[in-house]
Motif scaffolding. Structure first.
Motif, mmCIF file in Angstrom:
data_model
loop_
_atom_site.group_PDB
_atom_site.id
_atom_site.type_symbol
_atom_site.label_atom_id
_atom_site.label_comp_id
_atom_site.label_asym_id
_atom_site.label_seq_id
_atom_site.Cartn_x
_atom_site.Cartn_y
_atom_site.Cartn_z
ATOM 1 N N MET A 1 0.831 -1.177 0.000
ATOM 2 C CA MET A 1 0.000 0.000 0.000
ATOM 3 C C MET A 1 0.881 1.248 0.000
ATOM 4 O O MET A 1 1.974 1.227 0.545
ATOM 5 N N ASN A 52 -6.307 -7.810 0.111
ATOM 6 C CA ASN A 52 -5.584 -6.543 0.233
ATOM 7 C C ASN A 52 -5.458 -6.099 1.682
ATOM 8 O O ASN A 52 -4.419 -5.626 2.096
ATOM 9 N N CYS A 53 -6.541 -6.210 2.426
ATOM 10 C CA CYS A 53 -6.546 -5.741 3.805
ATOM 11 C C CYS A 53 -6.895 -6.847 4.782
ATOM 12 O O CYS A 53 -6.543 -6.770 5.949
ATOM 13 N N PHE A 68 -6.522 -9.720 9.405
ATOM 14 C CA PHE A 68 -6.190 -8.445 8.766
ATOM 15 C C PHE A 68 -4.695 -8.380 8.512
ATOM 16 O O PHE A 68 -3.905 -8.850 9.336
ATOM 17 N N THR A 69 -4.302 -7.776 7.390
ATOM 18 C CA THR A 69 -2.882 -7.650 7.075
ATOM 19 C C THR A 69 -2.224 -6.701 8.075
ATOM 20 O O THR A 69 -2.841 -5.739 8.530
ATOM 21 N N GLN A 71 -0.061 -4.458 7.485
ATOM 22 C CA GLN A 71 -0.003 -3.108 6.914
ATOM 23 C C GLN A 71 -1.306 -2.354 7.165
ATOM 24 O O GLN A 71 -1.300 -1.177 7.495
ATOM 25 N N PHE A 72 -2.433 -3.033 6.991
ATOM 26 C CA PHE A 72 -3.730 -2.409 7.226
ATOM 27 C C PHE A 72 -3.894 -2.047 8.700
ATOM 28 O O PHE A 72 -4.356 -0.959 9.038
ATOM 29 N N LYS A 75 -1.651 1.095 9.447
ATOM 30 C CA LYS A 75 -2.001 2.368 8.807
ATOM 31 C C LYS A 75 -3.494 2.695 8.866
ATOM 32 O O LYS A 75 -3.893 3.833 8.649
ATOM 33 N N ARG A 76 -4.338 1.672 9.121
ATOM 34 C CA ARG A 76 -5.792 1.857 9.136
ATOM 35 C C ARG A 76 -6.262 2.539 7.851
ATOM 36 O O ARG A 76 -7.083 3.449 7.857
ATOM 37 N N GLY A 78 -6.664 1.739 3.307
ATOM 38 C CA GLY A 78 -6.579 0.788 2.214
ATOM 39 C C GLY A 78 -7.224 1.329 0.957
ATOM 40 O O GLY A 78 -8.039 2.246 0.996
ATOM 41 N N ALA A 102 -12.334 3.158 6.667
ATOM 42 C CA ALA A 102 -11.582 1.989 6.207
ATOM 43 C C ALA A 102 -11.820 0.801 7.138
ATOM 44 O O ALA A 102 -12.077 -0.316 6.677
ATOM 45 N N VAL A 106 -13.835 -2.607 5.717
ATOM 46 C CA VAL A 106 -13.186 -3.928 5.707
ATOM 47 C C VAL A 106 -13.879 -4.867 6.677
ATOM 48 O O VAL A 106 -14.150 -6.031 6.348
#
Length: 146
Positions: A1, A52-53, A68-69, A71-72, A75-76, A78, A102, A106
């Motif tokens: 992302m 993705n998330c 949940f990834t 990264q998600f 950063k909260r 996507g 976001a 999700v």
């Protein structure tokens, strides 16, 4: 992302927020499974990877989980297919969503998989829309932040 300029959060703090969001949505939708300790997880603790998330799956014991990834969670944010939105040419349109929207998009997307099996079709997005509408009403009323 590509969300380098956003603040960074701890995955555990984001999972705690998602637990609160899940509980509020669950209050209005009885067909959603009860929130268990392992219902919402960091994907780094999950054996399956994808999405993705995040993604939804069931274990052999019938427990349903959403992973949940990292990264998600950090950063909260996507780049999301916001409720299956399509443009004028009927092409999927991806939106960048950050923070509360976001998290809600999700979460409600993955929770919709608990009751609607199979492909992302009209029926699936209708279910997600109902869940997301509950989420947005909780944001507006302040119930989400109690």
């Amino acid at each position: 992302m590509r969300f380098n300029n956003l603040p960074t959060y701890t995955p555990d703090s984001t999972i705690d927020i998602l637990r609160t969001h899940y509980s509020v949505v669950k209050n209005y939708h009885n067909d959603i499974p009860k929130l268990q300790k392992r219902t919402l997880q960091n994907m780094s603790q999950c054996k399956l990877h994808g999405g993705n998330c995040g993604h939804c799956h069931s274990s052999g014991m019938g427990q349903r989980m959403i992973c949940f990834t990292p990264q998600f969670l950090k950063k909260r944010a996507g780049e999301l297919n916001f409720l299956g939105y399509r443009d004028d040419n009927n092409k999927r349109t991806w939106r960048i969503l950050i923070d509360t929207l976001a998290l809600g998009e999700v979460l409600t997307h993955e929770v919709a998989h608990f009751t609607i099996k199979g492909k992302h079709n009209k029926r699936f997005y209708a279910r997600q829309y109902k869940l997301f509408n509950t989420f947005i009403n909780a944001v507006i009323s302040g119930e989400l932040y109690k």
